[in-house]
Design a protein around this motif. Structure first.
Motif, mmCIF file in Angstrom:
data_model
loop_
_atom_site.group_PDB
_atom_site.id
_atom_site.type_symbol
_atom_site.label_atom_id
_atom_site.label_comp_id
_atom_site.label_asym_id
_atom_site.label_seq_id
_atom_site.Cartn_x
_atom_site.Cartn_y
_atom_site.Cartn_z
ATOM 1 N N TYR A 48 0.796 -1.122 0.161
ATOM 2 C CA TYR A 48 0.133 -0.063 -0.033
ATOM 3 C C TYR A 48 0.985 1.348 -0.031
ATOM 4 C CZ TYR A 48 -3.106 3.541 1.574
ATOM 5 O OH TYR A 48 -3.980 4.428 1.641
ATOM 6 N N GLN A 49 1.770 1.366 0.991
ATOM 7 C CA GLN A 49 2.881 2.460 0.868
ATOM 8 C C GLN A 49 3.567 2.713 -0.374
ATOM 9 O OE1 GLN A 49 4.839 1.224 4.406
ATOM 10 N NE2 GLN A 49 3.580 2.381 5.807
ATOM 11 N N LEU A 50 4.074 1.577 -0.926
ATOM 12 C CA LEU A 50 4.738 1.615 -2.266
ATOM 13 C C LEU A 50 3.847 2.212 -3.273
ATOM 14 C CD1 LEU A 50 7.089 -1.404 -2.491
ATOM 15 C CD2 LEU A 50 7.788 0.951 -2.501
ATOM 16 N N ARG A 51 2.577 1.896 -3.344
ATOM 17 C CA ARG A 51 1.893 2.336 -4.195
ATOM 18 C C ARG A 51 1.489 3.749 -4.040
ATOM 19 N NH1 ARG A 51 -0.138 -1.593 -7.309
ATOM 20 N NH2 ARG A 51 -0.153 -3.648 -6.644
ATOM 21 N N GLU A 52 1.517 4.178 -2.868
ATOM 22 C CA GLU A 52 1.286 5.739 -2.487
ATOM 23 C C GLU A 52 2.616 6.561 -2.927
ATOM 24 O OE1 GLU A 52 0.726 8.674 1.222
ATOM 25 O OE2 GLU A 52 -0.327 6.723 1.329
ATOM 26 N N LEU A 53 3.754 5.804 -2.733
ATOM 27 C CA LEU A 53 4.851 6.681 -2.960
ATOM 28 C C LEU A 53 5.382 6.366 -4.454
ATOM 29 C CD1 LEU A 53 7.067 5.109 -0.094
ATOM 30 C CD2 LEU A 53 6.521 7.508 -0.495
ATOM 31 N N VAL A 54 4.980 5.440 -5.150
ATOM 32 C CA VAL A 54 5.272 5.117 -6.616
ATOM 33 C C VAL A 54 3.895 4.873 -7.312
ATOM 34 C CG1 VAL A 54 6.913 3.983 -8.294
ATOM 35 C CG2 VAL A 54 7.479 4.299 -5.595
ATOM 36 N N PRO A 55 3.283 5.743 -7.891
ATOM 37 C CA PRO A 55 2.045 5.344 -8.394
ATOM 38 C C PRO A 55 1.999 4.737 -9.478
ATOM 39 C CG PRO A 55 1.850 7.651 -7.705
ATOM 40 C CD PRO A 55 3.466 7.078 -7.640
ATOM 41 N N ASP A 56 3.066 4.734 -10.361
ATOM 42 C CA ASP A 56 3.191 3.822 -11.583
ATOM 43 C C ASP A 56 4.042 2.583 -11.315
ATOM 44 O OD1 ASP A 56 5.595 5.203 -11.200
ATOM 45 O OD2 ASP A 56 5.839 5.681 -13.513
ATOM 46 N N ILE A 57 4.089 2.027 -10.189
ATOM 47 C CA ILE A 57 4.825 0.952 -9.772
ATOM 48 C C ILE A 57 4.731 -0.281 -10.731
ATOM 49 C CG2 ILE A 57 3.389 0.148 -8.029
ATOM 50 C CD1 ILE A 57 7.259 0.144 -7.974
ATOM 51 N N GLU A 58 3.319 -0.583 -11.038
ATOM 52 C CA GLU A 58 2.990 -1.533 -12.031
ATOM 53 C C GLU A 58 3.444 -1.478 -13.258
ATOM 54 O OE1 GLU A 58 1.544 -4.569 -11.095
ATOM 55 O OE2 GLU A 58 1.147 -3.691 -8.974
ATOM 56 N N LEU A 59 3.580 -0.424 -13.787
ATOM 57 C CA LEU A 59 4.331 0.051 -15.189
ATOM 58 C C LEU A 59 5.605 -0.422 -14.933
ATOM 59 C CD1 LEU A 59 4.158 1.163 -18.219
ATOM 60 C CD2 LEU A 59 4.247 3.353 -17.358
ATOM 61 N N ARG A 60 6.501 0.075 -14.314
ATOM 62 C CA ARG A 60 8.122 -0.048 -13.933
ATOM 63 C C ARG A 60 8.427 -1.205 -13.863
ATOM 64 N NH1 ARG A 60 10.265 5.047 -10.273
ATOM 65 N NH2 ARG A 60 9.092 6.565 -11.034
ATOM 66 N N ILE A 61 7.271 -2.194 -13.019
ATOM 67 C CA ILE A 61 7.462 -3.623 -12.851
ATOM 68 C C ILE A 61 7.527 -4.261 -14.292
ATOM 69 C CG2 ILE A 61 6.653 -5.855 -12.009
ATOM 70 C CD1 ILE A 61 5.959 -4.349 -9.312
ATOM 71 N N ALA A 64 10.489 -3.570 -16.437
ATOM 72 C CA ALA A 64 11.591 -4.198 -16.002
ATOM 73 C C ALA A 64 11.654 -5.598 -16.338
ATOM 74 C CB ALA A 64 11.815 -4.041 -14.500
ATOM 75 N N ILE A 65 10.402 -6.406 -16.149
ATOM 76 C CA ILE A 65 10.437 -7.819 -16.491
ATOM 77 C C ILE A 65 10.441 -7.773 -18.301
ATOM 78 C CG2 ILE A 65 8.824 -9.575 -16.595
ATOM 79 C CD1 ILE A 65 7.690 -8.744 -13.903
ATOM 80 N N ALA A 66 9.994 -6.905 -18.918
ATOM 81 C CA ALA A 66 9.954 -6.894 -20.121
ATOM 82 C C ALA A 66 11.416 -6.827 -20.702
ATOM 83 C CB ALA A 66 9.134 -6.027 -20.987
ATOM 84 N N LYS A 67 12.047 -5.956 -20.080
ATOM 85 C CA LYS A 67 13.441 -5.655 -20.515
ATOM 86 C C LYS A 67 14.268 -7.060 -20.219
ATOM 87 C CE LYS A 67 16.895 -1.914 -19.722
ATOM 88 N NZ LYS A 67 17.086 -0.694 -18.960
#
Length: 69
Positions: A48-61, A64-67
């Protein structure tokens, strides 16, 4: 969200721990983050805290996985 997904984005456990500001009890130590499951979900509060701090975390993940593939 798993610790291994976060490592794909941020590289190290220390970098993951440093994401958490003082208001969230951070920064977290490398040892604290290492206690999270490698394959299971991270603790719900931290997610929950990470989603607040980094709203685009799912996109970043996803990037990173695709890369890495």
């Amino acid at each position: 969200m798993t610790k291994s997904e976060l490592r794909a984005v941020y590289g190290t456990l220390e970098a993951i721990g440093n994401l958490f500001p003082e208001r969230f009890g951070g920064p977290l130590t490398k040892g604290a983050v290492s206690q999270w499951s490698d394959t299971g979900p991270i603790p719900k509060l931290r997610e929950y805290q990470l989603r607040e701090l980094v709203p685009d975390i799912e996109l970043r993940i996803a990037e990173a996985i695709a890369k890495a593939a």
